[in-house]
Design a protein around this motif. Structure first.
Motif, mmCIF file in Angstrom:
data_model
loop_
_atom_site.group_PDB
_atom_site.id
_atom_site.type_symbol
_atom_site.label_atom_id
_atom_site.label_comp_id
_atom_site.label_asym_id
_atom_site.label_seq_id
_atom_site.Cartn_x
_atom_site.Cartn_y
_atom_site.Cartn_z
ATOM 1 N N GLU A 141 0.839 -1.215 0.000
ATOM 2 C CA GLU A 141 0.000 0.000 0.000
ATOM 3 C C GLU A 141 0.863 1.251 0.000
ATOM 4 O O GLU A 141 0.599 2.201 -0.731
ATOM 5 C CB GLU A 141 -0.955 0.002 1.200
ATOM 6 N N GLU A 142 1.902 1.264 0.815
ATOM 7 C CA GLU A 142 2.811 2.415 0.845
ATOM 8 C C GLU A 142 3.573 2.562 -0.471
ATOM 9 O O GLU A 142 3.832 3.679 -0.925
ATOM 10 C CB GLU A 142 3.800 2.277 2.010
ATOM 11 N N MET A 143 3.897 1.435 -1.099
ATOM 12 C CA MET A 143 4.627 1.470 -2.359
ATOM 13 C C MET A 143 3.811 2.143 -3.463
ATOM 14 O O MET A 143 4.378 2.721 -4.389
ATOM 15 C CB MET A 143 5.025 0.053 -2.781
ATOM 16 N N LYS A 144 2.485 2.095 -3.368
ATOM 17 C CA LYS A 144 1.627 2.732 -4.379
ATOM 18 C C LYS A 144 1.808 4.242 -4.404
ATOM 19 O O LYS A 144 1.516 4.885 -5.405
ATOM 20 C CB LYS A 144 0.163 2.377 -4.126
ATOM 21 N N GLN A 145 2.312 4.811 -3.326
ATOM 22 C CA GLN A 145 2.546 6.257 -3.246
ATOM 23 C C GLN A 145 3.944 6.642 -3.725
ATOM 24 O O GLN A 145 4.265 7.826 -3.825
ATOM 25 C CB GLN A 145 2.354 6.749 -1.804
ATOM 26 N N LEU A 146 4.787 5.650 -4.018
ATOM 27 C CA LEU A 146 6.166 5.890 -4.437
ATOM 28 C C LEU A 146 6.307 5.666 -5.936
ATOM 29 O O LEU A 146 5.507 4.959 -6.545
ATOM 30 C CB LEU A 146 7.114 4.944 -3.685
ATOM 31 N N ASP A 147 7.336 6.216 -6.523
ATOM 32 C CA ASP A 147 7.645 5.997 -7.936
ATOM 33 C C ASP A 147 8.507 4.742 -8.042
ATOM 34 O O ASP A 147 9.726 4.809 -8.215
ATOM 35 C CB ASP A 147 8.366 7.221 -8.515
ATOM 36 N N VAL A 148 7.851 3.584 -7.922
ATOM 37 C CA VAL A 148 8.544 2.301 -7.897
ATOM 38 C C VAL A 148 8.780 1.829 -9.335
ATOM 39 O O VAL A 148 7.875 1.857 -10.168
ATOM 40 C CB VAL A 148 7.726 1.244 -7.115
ATOM 41 N N ALA A 149 9.984 1.383 -9.622
ATOM 42 C CA ALA A 149 10.319 0.854 -10.942
ATOM 43 C C ALA A 149 9.445 -0.365 -11.249
ATOM 44 O O ALA A 149 9.144 -1.165 -10.363
ATOM 45 C CB ALA A 149 11.801 0.479 -10.992
ATOM 46 N N ASP A 150 9.061 -0.499 -12.515
ATOM 47 C CA ASP A 150 8.182 -1.602 -12.929
ATOM 48 C C ASP A 150 8.732 -2.968 -12.548
ATOM 49 O O ASP A 150 8.003 -3.829 -12.058
ATOM 50 C CB ASP A 150 7.943 -1.557 -14.443
ATOM 51 N N PHE A 151 10.022 -3.176 -12.792
ATOM 52 C CA PHE A 151 10.630 -4.465 -12.490
ATOM 53 C C PHE A 151 10.565 -4.752 -10.986
ATOM 54 O O PHE A 151 10.312 -5.882 -10.571
ATOM 55 C CB PHE A 151 12.076 -4.495 -12.996
ATOM 56 N N THR A 152 10.752 -3.739 -10.162
ATOM 57 C CA THR A 152 10.678 -3.912 -8.707
ATOM 58 C C THR A 152 9.254 -4.268 -8.289
ATOM 59 O O THR A 152 9.059 -5.090 -7.391
ATOM 60 C CB THR A 152 11.185 -2.660 -7.982
ATOM 61 N N TRP A 153 8.240 -3.667 -8.955
ATOM 62 C CA TRP A 153 6.843 -4.036 -8.664
ATOM 63 C C TRP A 153 6.634 -5.527 -8.894
ATOM 64 O O TRP A 153 6.014 -6.217 -8.091
ATOM 65 C CB TRP A 153 5.875 -3.254 -9.547
ATOM 66 N N LYS A 154 7.139 -6.005 -10.013
ATOM 67 C CA LYS A 154 6.972 -7.427 -10.335
ATOM 68 C C LYS A 154 7.674 -8.291 -9.281
ATOM 69 O O LYS A 154 7.119 -9.294 -8.816
ATOM 70 C CB LYS A 154 7.531 -7.725 -11.732
#
Length: 184
Positions: A141-154
């Motif tokens: 949930e907190e990660m949704k507020q960050l500019d997380v790289a696509d590969f890291t999301w996966k």
């Protein structure tokens, strides 16, 4: 980067077809430049259902939040590399649990990326201020507020949602290995 001179004898290299590919080869000795390769490692470190992330200070990925990681040194095992990289970037002590992903990206430099699930040991995240400017543990949930790289999301989904089994180091592979290490 183009290779112009033999790394064995210093002779100027020439283009030659070898194995169906045009390669730089030495006309005087047996040296063949087989290509440029890069092996990187990444860590997925969980603590209290949160994933350790860092914000990159430099390209590629400047400003993006990613999992900690880096490149293998010539005489370093992959597991000592990822432990070192996490400690350098975040000050967090970890232990290798298993390999859960392998990335492969052919190109001018052929990149291979090995993703490890790590066990948190100790320490609070503090950015090294050389490679990363922020570090911390974050929930999905907190990660949704960050500019997380696509590969890291996966990768986050692999470890948080899918409970990947992965590969563990076999300390006794049953065959002489002359320095090779077997993950299975």
């Amino acid at each position: 980067m183009n290779i112009n001179f033999c790394m064995n004898c210093g002779q100027a290299l020439e283009d030659r077809e070898i194995g169906g590919e045009v390669r730089r080869a030495c006309p005087e000795c047996s040296f063949v430049h087989w290509g440029n390769y890069s092996v990187g490692v990444g860590a997925l470190v969980m603590k209290d259902d949160k994933l350790l992330l860092v914000r990159r200070m430099h390209d590629p990925g400047k400003g993006k939040w990613t999992n900690p990681g880096g490149f293998i040194e010539q005489h370093e095992t992959i597991e000592s590399t990822i432990v070192r990289e996490v400690l350098e970037e975040t000050g967090v002590n970890v232990r290798v649990n298993r390999i859960i992903g392998l990335g492969d990206k052919p190109g001018r430099v052929h990149d291979t990326y090995i993703t490890f699930l790590m066990d948190y040991v100790s320490g609070e995240p503090i950015a090294d201020r050389m490679e990363v400017d922020e570090a911390g543990f974050y929930s999905l949930e907190e990660m949704k507020q960050l500019d997380v790289a696509d590969f890291t999301w996966k990768l986050a989904q692999l470890v948080i949602n899918e409970n990947q089994k992965g590969f563990q180091l076999n300390e006794q592979p049953g065959v002489p290995s002359n320095g090779y290490r077997l993950w299975q």
